[in-house]
Design a protein around this motif. Structure first.
Motif, short mmCIF file in Angstrom:
data_model
loop_
_atom_site.label_atom_id
_atom_site.label_comp_id
_atom_site.label_asym_id
_atom_site.label_seq_id
_atom_site.Cartn_x
_atom_site.Cartn_y
_atom_site.Cartn_z
N VAL A 151 11.88 -102.11 59.22
CA VAL A 151 11.86 -100.72 59.71
C VAL A 151 10.59 -100.02 59.26
O VAL A 151 9.91 -99.36 60.06
CB VAL A 151 13.10 -99.96 59.21
N LEU A 152 10.22 -100.17 58.00
CA LEU A 152 9.08 -99.43 57.45
C LEU A 152 7.75 -99.88 58.05
O LEU A 152 6.87 -99.06 58.27
CB LEU A 152 9.05 -99.58 55.93
N VAL A 153 7.61 -101.20 58.30
CA VAL A 153 6.32 -101.66 58.82
C VAL A 153 6.12 -101.26 60.28
O VAL A 153 5.00 -101.29 60.79
CB VAL A 153 6.18 -103.19 58.67
N LYS A 154 7.19 -100.90 60.97
CA LYS A 154 7.09 -100.48 62.36
C LYS A 154 7.45 -99.01 62.55
O LYS A 154 7.55 -98.53 63.67
CB LYS A 154 8.00 -101.34 63.25
N MET A 155 7.66 -98.30 61.44
CA MET A 155 8.17 -96.94 61.51
C MET A 155 7.12 -95.98 62.06
O MET A 155 5.95 -96.06 61.75
CB MET A 155 8.59 -96.46 60.11
N SER A 156 7.57 -95.07 62.90
CA SER A 156 6.74 -93.98 63.39
C SER A 156 7.64 -92.76 63.52
O SER A 156 8.87 -92.85 63.45
CB SER A 156 6.11 -94.33 64.74
N TRP A 157 7.01 -91.61 63.72
CA TRP A 157 7.78 -90.37 63.81
C TRP A 157 8.24 -90.08 65.24
O TRP A 157 8.67 -88.99 65.54
CB TRP A 157 6.95 -89.21 63.26
N ASP A 158 8.13 -91.07 66.11
CA ASP A 158 8.67 -90.95 67.45
C ASP A 158 10.19 -90.82 67.36
O ASP A 158 10.84 -91.66 66.75
CB ASP A 158 8.27 -92.18 68.27
N TRP A 159 10.76 -89.79 67.97
CA TRP A 159 12.20 -89.55 67.84
C TRP A 159 13.01 -90.71 68.39
O TRP A 159 14.11 -91.00 67.91
CB TRP A 159 12.59 -88.26 68.56
N ARG A 160 12.46 -91.43 69.38
CA ARG A 160 13.17 -92.58 69.93
C ARG A 160 13.24 -93.71 68.92
O ARG A 160 14.26 -94.41 68.82
CB ARG A 160 12.49 -93.04 71.22
N LYS A 161 12.14 -93.91 68.16
CA LYS A 161 12.15 -94.93 67.12
C LYS A 161 13.14 -94.58 66.01
O LYS A 161 13.85 -95.43 65.50
CB LYS A 161 10.73 -95.07 66.53
N ILE A 162 13.17 -93.31 65.63
CA ILE A 162 14.10 -92.87 64.59
C ILE A 162 15.54 -93.07 65.03
O ILE A 162 16.39 -93.55 64.27
CB ILE A 162 13.83 -91.39 64.23
N LEU A 163 15.84 -92.72 66.28
CA LEU A 163 17.20 -92.91 66.81
C LEU A 163 17.55 -94.39 66.84
O LEU A 163 18.68 -94.78 66.51
CB LEU A 163 17.30 -92.30 68.21
N GLU A 164 16.59 -95.22 67.22
CA GLU A 164 16.81 -96.67 67.25
C GLU A 164 17.14 -97.20 65.87
O GLU A 164 18.05 -98.02 65.68
CB GLU A 164 15.56 -97.35 67.81
N VAL A 165 16.40 -96.72 64.86
CA VAL A 165 16.63 -97.15 63.48
C VAL A 165 18.02 -96.73 63.00
O VAL A 165 18.74 -97.50 62.37
CB VAL A 165 15.54 -96.58 62.55
N LEU A 166 18.42 -95.50 63.31
CA LEU A 166 19.72 -95.01 62.88
C LEU A 166 20.86 -95.81 63.51
O LEU A 166 21.83 -96.18 62.85
CB LEU A 166 19.87 -93.52 63.24
N ILE A 167 20.75 -96.09 64.81
CA ILE A 167 21.79 -96.85 65.49
C ILE A 167 21.87 -98.27 64.95
O ILE A 167 22.94 -98.78 64.63
CB ILE A 167 21.53 -96.86 67.02
N LEU A 168 20.71 -98.92 64.85
CA LEU A 168 20.68 -100.30 64.36
C LEU A 168 21.10 -100.37 62.90
O LEU A 168 21.83 -101.27 62.49
CB LEU A 168 19.27 -100.88 64.54
N GLY A 169 20.68 -99.39 62.11
CA GLY A 169 20.99 -99.40 60.68
C GLY A 169 22.47 -99.29 60.41
O GLY A 169 23.02 -100.04 59.60
N GLN A 170 23.17 -98.37 61.09
CA GLN A 170 24.61 -98.23 60.85
C GLN A 170 25.35 -99.48 61.32
O GLN A 170 26.35 -99.89 60.73
CB GLN A 170 25.15 -96.97 61.53
N PHE A 171 24.85 -100.14 62.38
CA PHE A 171 25.48 -101.37 62.86
C PHE A 171 25.32 -102.49 61.84
O PHE A 171 26.26 -103.23 61.55
CB PHE A 171 24.86 -101.77 64.20
#
Length: 229
Positions: A139-159
Motif C-alpha cells: 500500500v505504502l509504495v503505491k500510495m497517493s492522495w487520490d481519493w480513489r486509491k484511498i477508497l481502494e485501500v480501505l476496501i481491500l484492507g478491511q477484506f
C-alpha cells in the motif's frame, strides 16, 4: 527536413517501453510454505516441528522459520492467497531482494513481538505477520492522495483483515500436537498488528536511504541533430 530525419524525431518523442519485470520470488516463498506444510502434516517429518516458535525456550532461527509453518490447511490457503497478491505487488515494484527482505523482516519481527507479549507456554506459527507486513508495504509504495486509491485501500484492507482473522480462527488448536503442555495461539492479533507496523517502519527506514543521483549522460539518440532540408 527529409523523411528519415522526421522519423528519427518522432521516435525520440515516443515513450520508452519499460522492461517487463519477471516475478519469481513470491512463487518460491509460496512453494516453501507449501513444502513445509506437506512435510509436516502429510509425511510427518519429525524435524519440522523444531521450526515452530516455542515461547518458553526459543532457538534463534525459529523466529524466522515459524513464519513458514502452519497448523491447519485453512490458515495456510488463506495466507498463500494474500501472499501472492501483496507479495507480487511488492516484488513488481521493489524487486526480488526487497520481497524476501520484507517477508523475513516482518515475519520475524511479528514473531519477536509475539514472544515478548504472549505467555511462555505458547507456540507461534504462520505467515500472517508477514502477510500484514507485505500488505502495508504494498500500500505504502503505491500510495497517493487520490481519493480513489484511498477508497481502494480501505476496501481491500478491511477484506484482508477479515479473511485472515477468519482463517486464523479456523486454525484454532493443533490436532495431535501435545508436547510439554504447549498451547498454539488461535488468533495472534499481536503478530498481525506488529507485522503491519514493522512493514510501515521498513518502508520509512528505506525511504531515509539517499537514492543514487540520476545518470546525467545524454543518450546517443538525444545527441542526434536535425539536418536542415
Amino acid at each position: 527536413m527529409n523523411g528519415s530525419d522526421m522519423i528519427s524525431q518522432l521516435e525520440l518523442g515516443k515513450p520508452e517501453k519499460r522492461p517487463e519485470k519477471r516475478v519469481n520470488g513470491i512463487f518460491w516463498i509460496i512453494l516453501l510454505n507449501l513444502g513445509i506444510y506437506v512435510a509436516d502434516h502429510w509425511f510427518q517429518v519429525r524435524g519440522i516441528k523444531t521450526l515452530y516458535l516455542y515461547h518458553n525456550w526459543p532457538a534463534w532461527f525459529q523466529f524466522v522459520t515459524a513464519a513458514f509453518c502452519h497448523a491447519k490447511w485453512n490458515h495456510l490457503s488463506s495466507n498463500l492467497f494474500f501472499l501472492y497478491i501483496f507479495g507480487k505487488l511488492v516484488e513488481e515494484e521493489e524487486g526480488n531482494f526487497a520481497l524476501w527482505l520484507s517477508y523475513i523482516f516482518t515475519g520475524a519481527g511479528a514473531n519477536l513481538v509475539s514472544w515478548l507479549v504472549l505467555p511462555r507456554n505458547a507456540v507461534s506459527v504462520g505467515a500472517s505477520g508477514a502477510v500484514f507486513g507485505l500488505f502495508a508495504i504494498s500500500v505504502l509504495v503505491k500510495m497517493s492522495w487520490d481519493w480513489r486509491k484511498i477508497l481502494e485501500v480501505l476496501i481491500l484492507g478491511q477484506f484482508v483483515i477479515e479473511k485472515v482473522m477468519e482463517a486464523a480462527q479456523a486454525s484454532t488448536g493443533l490436532s495431535g500436537f501435545s508436547s510439554g503442555g504447549y498451547a498454539l495461539q488461535s488468533v495472534n492479533h499481536i503478530a498481525h498488528l506488529s507485522g503491519a507496523l514493522i512493514g510501515v517502519f521498513l518502508v520509512w527506514l528505506l525511504s531515509r536511504v539517499p537514492s543514487q543521483p540520476p545518470d546525467q549522460e545524454v543518450s546517443t539518440l538525444q545527441r542526434k541533430t536535425v539536418k536542415d532540408p
